[in-house]
Write an enzyme that holds these catalytic residues in place. Sequence first.
Site, PDB file in Angstrom:
ATOM      1  N   SER A   1       0.841  -1.191   0.000  1.00  0.00           N
ATOM      2  CA  SER A   1       0.000   0.000   0.000  1.00  0.00           C
ATOM      3  C   SER A   1       0.874   1.237   0.000  1.00  0.00           C
ATOM      4  O   SER A   1       1.967   1.249   0.590  1.00  0.00           O
ATOM      5  CB  SER A   1      -0.898   0.008   1.241  1.00  0.00           C
ATOM      6  OG  SER A   1      -1.493   1.270   1.445  1.00  0.00           O
TER       7      SER A   1
ATOM      8  N   TYR B   1      -1.869  -1.250   9.888  1.00  0.00           N
ATOM      9  CA  TYR B   1      -1.885  -1.543   8.452  1.00  0.00           C
ATOM     10  C   TYR B   1      -0.645  -0.965   7.776  1.00  0.00           C
ATOM     11  O   TYR B   1       0.066  -1.664   7.045  1.00  0.00           O
ATOM     12  CB  TYR B   1      -3.152  -0.949   7.849  1.00  0.00           C
ATOM     13  CG  TYR B   1      -3.365  -1.270   6.391  1.00  0.00           C
ATOM     14  CD1 TYR B   1      -3.977  -2.459   5.997  1.00  0.00           C
ATOM     15  CD2 TYR B   1      -2.984  -0.372   5.396  1.00  0.00           C
ATOM     16  CE1 TYR B   1      -4.195  -2.743   4.665  1.00  0.00           C
ATOM     17  CE2 TYR B   1      -3.196  -0.647   4.057  1.00  0.00           C
ATOM     18  CZ  TYR B   1      -3.810  -1.834   3.691  1.00  0.00           C
ATOM     19  OH  TYR B   1      -4.030  -2.113   2.363  1.00  0.00           O
TER      20      TYR B   1
ATOM     21  N   LYS C   1       2.433  -3.037   6.119  1.00  0.00           N
ATOM     22  CA  LYS C   1       2.654  -2.868   4.689  1.00  0.00           C
ATOM     23  C   LYS C   1       4.101  -2.442   4.418  1.00  0.00           C
ATOM     24  O   LYS C   1       4.699  -2.824   3.406  1.00  0.00           O
ATOM     25  CB  LYS C   1       1.664  -1.856   4.114  1.00  0.00           C
ATOM     26  CG  LYS C   1       0.234  -2.386   4.045  1.00  0.00           C
ATOM     27  CD  LYS C   1       0.137  -3.597   3.137  1.00  0.00           C
ATOM     28  CE  LYS C   1      -1.226  -4.214   3.069  1.00  0.00           C
ATOM     29  NZ  LYS C   1      -1.345  -5.324   2.115  1.00  0.00           N
TER      30      LYS C   1
ATOM     31  N   THR D   1     -12.626  -0.310  -3.331  1.00  0.00           N
ATOM     32  CA  THR D   1     -12.889  -1.694  -2.955  1.00  0.00           C
ATOM     33  C   THR D   1     -13.797  -1.748  -1.731  1.00  0.00           C
ATOM     34  O   THR D   1     -13.884  -0.775  -0.975  1.00  0.00           O
ATOM     35  CB  THR D   1     -11.577  -2.428  -2.627  1.00  0.00           C
ATOM     36  OG1 THR D   1     -11.016  -1.861  -1.434  1.00  0.00           O
ATOM     37  CG2 THR D   1     -10.576  -2.306  -3.769  1.00  0.00           C
TER      38      THR D   1
END
Length: 323
Positions: free
Chosen positions: A181, A207, A211, A242
């Site tokens: 990401s 996150y 990542k 998404t």
Amino acid sequence: MQLPRLVDAALDRLVVPGYSRLGYTVRRTGWSTLPSGCLSGRTILVTGAGGGLGAATVRGLVALGARVEMVVRNPERGEETAAAVRADHPGAAVDVAVCDVSSLADVRRYAAEVRDREAAVHGLVHNAGVMPPERTETAEGHETALATHVLGPFLLTRELRPVLRAGASPIAPSRVVFVSSGGMYTAALHIDDPEFRQGTYSGGAAYARTKRMQVVLAELLADDLAGDGTVVHSMHPGWADTPGVASSMPGFHRVTGPLLRTEAQGADTVVWLQAAAEPGHSTGVFWHDRAPRPTHYLPRGGETPQARAALWTLCVDATGAGA
């Protein structure tokens, strides 16, 4: 016409133009079309394939002739997605396999099954992702984002090493791709607290941290697998619309909605990394929109050799996957 390098780099540094559908639209004018059937005869495994970028990746791969195994946690959702892919691509070779990538025991089980039934695997896409709203641990005691993004993929790659090696040839290496990401640019390599036990937990921070770990891990695995004829790359998809983005970051989704890429646009570079000639001639590179990108924007922002070694040791010790 190829976009000038300085313009291309500026789009990324400004973030919004480069990560949005604008960057994709401008850049794609200089891309060549991947040859029809260029992935025929290749078996590729895609984790997190039930929806979002994973499902879009599956569609892109089968369109080029690959046989794809969709690795999902929810078999019903996986079968629904597979049926939709087959409807759009009659004759597509799409299978569904169940594995919770965050569970090291389940990864071992699944990898053993693959080794038993597949003579060779030619590609592996680590796409499964989570953004926990609060700190949770797996049954094995690992923070969920770390387990899903780092430990599980590390173990799966190592456990599938024999079949990836069997799938490689001097002119067509096997390929492992980590879907990272752009958020990793906001995080350093937190090897001192990889399980995020200190400070106030944030799903977004967890996150970004993991990542960042994925990008470094891809570089380390690239060195580890170089002698096998397997290349390892990481990439980021930009801002794609998404279900995961909508549910995990509703505010961001609401504000940026008109700028977000389609799932297919977000997955384009993943498919390209599995199919194109150029990434087959390199390894350990971080990509966005079919071009290599820096892993740090500041010249002195790189990880120390000690931190990189500590990440490798963490993965080996946590998974028992061997030195």
